[in-house]
Scaffold this motif. Sequence first.
Motif, PDB file in Angstrom:
ATOM      1  N   VAL B 166       0.680  -1.260  -0.005  1.00  0.00           N
ATOM      2  CA  VAL B 166       0.096  -0.073  -0.148  1.00  0.00           C
ATOM      3  C   VAL B 166       0.704   1.408  -0.096  1.00  0.00           C
ATOM      4  O   VAL B 166       0.279   2.486  -0.378  1.00  0.00           O
ATOM      5  CB  VAL B 166      -0.954   0.096   1.201  1.00  0.00           C
ATOM      6  CG1 VAL B 166      -2.039  -1.210   0.882  1.00  0.00           C
ATOM      7  CG2 VAL B 166      -0.484   0.047   2.501  1.00  0.00           C
ATOM      8  N   HIS B 168       3.054   2.070  -1.963  1.00  0.00           N
ATOM      9  CA  HIS B 168       3.208   2.505  -3.415  1.00  0.00           C
ATOM     10  C   HIS B 168       1.815   2.589  -4.133  1.00  0.00           C
ATOM     11  O   HIS B 168       1.949   2.742  -5.499  1.00  0.00           O
ATOM     12  CB  HIS B 168       4.334   1.728  -3.954  1.00  0.00           C
ATOM     13  CG  HIS B 168       5.387   1.546  -3.576  1.00  0.00           C
ATOM     14  ND1 HIS B 168       6.419   2.516  -3.715  1.00  0.00           N
ATOM     15  CD2 HIS B 168       6.175   0.448  -2.481  1.00  0.00           C
ATOM     16  CE1 HIS B 168       7.363   2.326  -2.807  1.00  0.00           C
ATOM     17  NE2 HIS B 168       7.277   1.250  -2.304  1.00  0.00           N
ATOM     18  N   MET B 169       0.772   2.738  -3.505  1.00  0.00           N
ATOM     19  CA  MET B 169      -0.387   3.316  -4.107  1.00  0.00           C
ATOM     20  C   MET B 169       0.038   4.838  -4.402  1.00  0.00           C
ATOM     21  O   MET B 169       0.198   5.680  -3.316  1.00  0.00           O
ATOM     22  CB  MET B 169      -1.568   3.348  -2.970  1.00  0.00           C
ATOM     23  CG  MET B 169      -2.133   2.300  -2.845  1.00  0.00           C
ATOM     24  SD  MET B 169      -3.321   2.497  -1.317  1.00  0.00           S
ATOM     25  CE  MET B 169      -4.620   3.573  -2.138  1.00  0.00           C
ATOM     26  N   VAL B 170      -0.313   5.355  -5.445  1.00  0.00           N
ATOM     27  CA  VAL B 170      -0.425   6.459  -5.973  1.00  0.00           C
ATOM     28  C   VAL B 170      -1.360   7.339  -5.143  1.00  0.00           C
ATOM     29  O   VAL B 170      -2.515   7.230  -5.597  1.00  0.00           O
ATOM     30  CB  VAL B 170      -0.168   6.893  -7.581  1.00  0.00           C
ATOM     31  CG1 VAL B 170      -0.163   8.250  -7.830  1.00  0.00           C
ATOM     32  CG2 VAL B 170       1.257   6.084  -7.996  1.00  0.00           C
ATOM     33  N   VAL B 171      -1.141   8.441  -4.315  1.00  0.00           N
ATOM     34  CA  VAL B 171      -2.308   9.041  -3.823  1.00  0.00           C
ATOM     35  C   VAL B 171      -2.174  10.635  -4.671  1.00  0.00           C
ATOM     36  O   VAL B 171      -3.258  11.393  -4.137  1.00  0.00           O
ATOM     37  CB  VAL B 171      -2.189   9.177  -2.114  1.00  0.00           C
ATOM     38  CG1 VAL B 171      -2.293   7.740  -1.555  1.00  0.00           C
ATOM     39  CG2 VAL B 171      -0.790   9.773  -2.079  1.00  0.00           C
ATOM     40  N   LYS B 172      -1.164  10.928  -4.994  1.00  0.00           N
ATOM     41  CA  LYS B 172      -1.013  12.232  -5.696  1.00  0.00           C
ATOM     42  C   LYS B 172      -0.531  12.184  -7.050  1.00  0.00           C
ATOM     43  O   LYS B 172       0.830  12.108  -7.067  1.00  0.00           O
ATOM     44  CB  LYS B 172      -0.481  13.227  -4.850  1.00  0.00           C
ATOM     45  CG  LYS B 172      -0.480  14.576  -5.576  1.00  0.00           C
ATOM     46  CD  LYS B 172       0.300  15.416  -4.525  1.00  0.00           C
ATOM     47  CE  LYS B 172      -0.134  16.983  -5.128  1.00  0.00           C
ATOM     48  NZ  LYS B 172       0.552  18.181  -4.261  1.00  0.00           N
ATOM     49  N   PRO B 173      -1.303  12.103  -8.149  1.00  0.00           N
ATOM     50  CA  PRO B 173      -0.475  11.993  -9.500  1.00  0.00           C
ATOM     51  C   PRO B 173       0.416  13.067  -9.715  1.00  0.00           C
ATOM     52  O   PRO B 173      -0.030  14.230  -9.260  1.00  0.00           O
ATOM     53  CB  PRO B 173      -1.818  11.979 -10.515  1.00  0.00           C
ATOM     54  CG  PRO B 173      -2.791  11.421  -9.714  1.00  0.00           C
ATOM     55  CD  PRO B 173      -2.605  11.856  -8.334  1.00  0.00           C
ATOM     56  N   HIS B 174       1.587  12.626 -10.232  1.00  0.00           N
ATOM     57  CA  HIS B 174       2.681  13.763 -10.442  1.00  0.00           C
ATOM     58  C   HIS B 174       3.058  14.576  -9.149  1.00  0.00           C
ATOM     59  O   HIS B 174       3.486  15.559  -9.488  1.00  0.00           O
ATOM     60  CB  HIS B 174       2.051  14.533 -11.509  1.00  0.00           C
ATOM     61  CG  HIS B 174       1.523  14.082 -12.769  1.00  0.00           C
ATOM     62  ND1 HIS B 174       2.016  13.244 -13.451  1.00  0.00           N
ATOM     63  CD2 HIS B 174       0.146  14.323 -13.177  1.00  0.00           C
ATOM     64  CE1 HIS B 174       1.248  12.857 -14.458  1.00  0.00           C
ATOM     65  NE2 HIS B 174       0.091  13.675 -14.138  1.00  0.00           N
ATOM     66  N   ASN B 182       8.127   5.823  -9.192  1.00  0.00           N
ATOM     67  CA  ASN B 182       6.881   6.522  -9.752  1.00  0.00           C
ATOM     68  C   ASN B 182       6.727   7.741  -8.822  1.00  0.00           C
ATOM     69  O   ASN B 182       7.460   8.140  -7.854  1.00  0.00           O
ATOM     70  CB  ASN B 182       5.863   5.511  -9.405  1.00  0.00           C
ATOM     71  CG  ASN B 182       5.635   4.224 -10.454  1.00  0.00           C
ATOM     72  OD1 ASN B 182       6.257   4.268 -11.442  1.00  0.00           O
ATOM     73  ND2 ASN B 182       4.971   3.458  -9.831  1.00  0.00           N
ATOM     74  N   PHE B 247      -4.894  13.813   5.291  1.00  0.00           N
ATOM     75  CA  PHE B 247      -5.520  13.959   3.977  1.00  0.00           C
ATOM     76  C   PHE B 247      -5.129  12.691   3.138  1.00  0.00           C
ATOM     77  O   PHE B 247      -5.997  11.872   2.833  1.00  0.00           O
ATOM     78  CB  PHE B 247      -5.244  15.047   3.070  1.00  0.00           C
ATOM     79  CG  PHE B 247      -5.875  15.211   1.963  1.00  0.00           C
ATOM     80  CD1 PHE B 247      -7.285  15.372   1.595  1.00  0.00           C
ATOM     81  CD2 PHE B 247      -5.126  14.816   0.689  1.00  0.00           C
ATOM     82  CE1 PHE B 247      -7.925  15.463   0.378  1.00  0.00           C
ATOM     83  CE2 PHE B 247      -5.968  14.497  -0.599  1.00  0.00           C
ATOM     84  CZ  PHE B 247      -7.115  14.980  -0.672  1.00  0.00           C
ATOM     85  N   TYR B 251      -7.365   9.321   2.236  1.00  0.00           N
ATOM     86  CA  TYR B 251      -7.742   9.214   0.926  1.00  0.00           C
ATOM     87  C   TYR B 251      -7.383   7.606   0.597  1.00  0.00           C
ATOM     88  O   TYR B 251      -8.249   6.822   0.091  1.00  0.00           O
ATOM     89  CB  TYR B 251      -7.005   9.995   0.292  1.00  0.00           C
ATOM     90  CG  TYR B 251      -7.022   9.815  -1.208  1.00  0.00           C
ATOM     91  CD1 TYR B 251      -8.480   9.687  -2.006  1.00  0.00           C
ATOM     92  CD2 TYR B 251      -6.052   9.688  -2.214  1.00  0.00           C
ATOM     93  CE1 TYR B 251      -8.531   9.516  -3.324  1.00  0.00           C
ATOM     94  CE2 TYR B 251      -6.112   9.457  -3.783  1.00  0.00           C
ATOM     95  CZ  TYR B 251      -7.462   9.291  -4.292  1.00  0.00           C
ATOM     96  OH  TYR B 251      -7.841   9.161  -5.408  1.00  0.00           O
ATOM     97  N   ILE B 255      -9.993   4.463  -0.117  1.00  0.00           N
ATOM     98  CA  ILE B 255      -9.756   3.549  -1.546  1.00  0.00           C
ATOM     99  C   ILE B 255      -9.810   2.179  -1.013  1.00  0.00           C
ATOM    100  O   ILE B 255     -10.336   1.236  -1.710  1.00  0.00           O
ATOM    101  CB  ILE B 255      -8.551   3.876  -2.271  1.00  0.00           C
ATOM    102  CG1 ILE B 255      -8.967   5.435  -2.965  1.00  0.00           C
ATOM    103  CG2 ILE B 255      -8.091   2.980  -3.210  1.00  0.00           C
ATOM    104  CD1 ILE B 255      -7.660   5.741  -4.173  1.00  0.00           C
TER     105      ILE B 255
END
Lengths: 324, 324
Positions: B166, B168-174, B182, B247, B251, B255
């Motif tokens: 978890v 490496h879940m992307v929580v903020k693209p870019h 990543n 936050f 988030y 998910i």
Amino acid sequence: MQKDKLIGVDLGGTTIKFAIMTEAGEIQQKWSIRTNVLDDGSHIVPDIIQSINHHLDLYDLPKERIIGIGMGAPGTVDFENGTVRAAYNLNWKETPVEVKSQIEAGTGLPLAIDNDANSAALGEQWRGAGENAQEVVFITLGTGVGGGIIHEGHLMHGATGTAGEVGHMVVKPHGYLCTCGNEGCLEQYASATGVVHIAQDLSEEYVGNSKLKALIDDGEEVTSKIVFDLAKEDDYLANKVVDEVAFYLGYAAGILANTLNPSAIVIGGGVSAAGQFLLNRVQANFEQFAFAPVRKSTAIKLAVLGNDAGAYGAGLLAKQNQAS
Amino acid sequence: MQKDKLIGVDLGGTTIKFAIMTEAGEIQQKWSIRTNVLDDGSHIVPDIIQSINHHLDLYDLPKERIIGIGMGAPGTVDFENGTVRAAYNLNWKETPVEVKSQIEAGTGLPLAIDNDANSAALGEQWRGAGENAQEVVFITLGTGVGGGIIHEGHLMHGATGTAGEVGHMVVKPHGYLCTCGNEGCLEQYASATGVVHIAQDLSEEYVGNSKLKALIDDGEEVTSKIVFDLAKEDDYLANKVVDEVAFYLGYAAGILANTLNPSAIVIGGGVSAAGQFLLNRVQANFEQFAFAPVRKSTAIKLAVLGNDAGAYGAGLLAKQNQAS
């Protein structure tokens, strides 16, 4: 007499599909009947019983050869108790309908039931794009976005039965308002209505040349199919819409892969009819968001069973019900 | 003689913790030894064997009473073959170390092994905040962010062993660049280093009064603990940092709850020492992102076992290994 056949039932708001298949999932007979939603949907369960009994007679199949019946149903399905409630497209109200006990009594056969997205997920995992791998995630893009998670060959339900509700993953905090009350759910960006919503929004800001923009400005009815068809014809605005849909789908797929590490994420439902054109862009976004070790081990695939997925999955539900 | 004891081993970069417990997970003896990373970590496995054999003698426990040994280990653990590679804090290189076969030969007892985050997840699920519920997700906030997913009381591994990553879940693209290559991974926002990174970034834009800003501007070493301590003292900037951490955690938890519908998401690791102060804000964000049906059914909880989680979980690994 050896039990060697499964019956799969896919209960939908307009038709009920039936299939008789071998234990290995080879469909041998299939048929469908109209869903009679009159009188609070009270004819539906009796119609299913009658249709199964009638067709077993017709095909001269003794009940002793039937392992069991599986069913995918809309609404809120209690798979443990075999009841369904809030299936509004069947005219079934909040009160649970005793589907399992009625069908078992009416056919003399055991019934396993799950929700329609889960049943389709199981179908694609078993006999479709999942190629019977044990770890598969399914996302279906229709009027809404649903899904199912298969782990060790079985559906995951979670603590209270809502596991696999990938349509309500928030992919854009403070994004479009969803019917569930939250904001930014995947369903609002990747369902048929989501695609049209994005098109309308991007069209407002766009000032260049675009057939899609012309249609929207003229007040013509725009569907997700029109958006994808125009994108394939190189319409600039339509391609912007597809890019946004693919971004959110690739993002969601990346999160699912990082969390669950399935061997495949299978994308089905009406919107996925856009095919490889959509999938290639989803894949490109997925690779931005997937953790390096899962980028190769998790394949993003199109569903292959179309409308038969639910019946296949229902067959597997029946098979797994026997083993349990 | 009846087998009725489990041995749990938590292998870390500085110490190796051992516990002898009942089948129900009551720890009866625990001890630890220093991890000797000299000579490419080649003493570690022999030290573990020697320590187990020695303590069983010391406590007069015959091996006939031991169900088995479980172990949580850093690096990339192949739980099926019982090997570990790339455990850099043990000085173990890319080449797999045959942990299982060596310990089994040296003790005469069966070994089950998994990675350290998974082992801690299982410990918290069994004997900690998870209260032995069958569906639990664990997130550990340390130097990095790790996790584990427990389904039907067992760890999920996915198709190739990376399920539960978890961090490496992307929580903020870019977003922030991650060590995995990543951008925007949860680890970059909720680990100890992530908290400090956010503090440094927000400090640059902030012009008001803040002890945290003063420390950063003076080039003092700032830790996540200092950030949380200052936030508790109502430092404005420190509270902005905690808001951002909460936050992203809320988030991610939303998910995970929407996808997996666990009964609890348990947050542990060093950063979680901030306690209820952090948890309340995570909960508030979680409620924004969680699908209505899971908002109530999935509880967000603090881990309770601290440094013992890994040993408890290792004990359960041993117990489940017997059953399989």
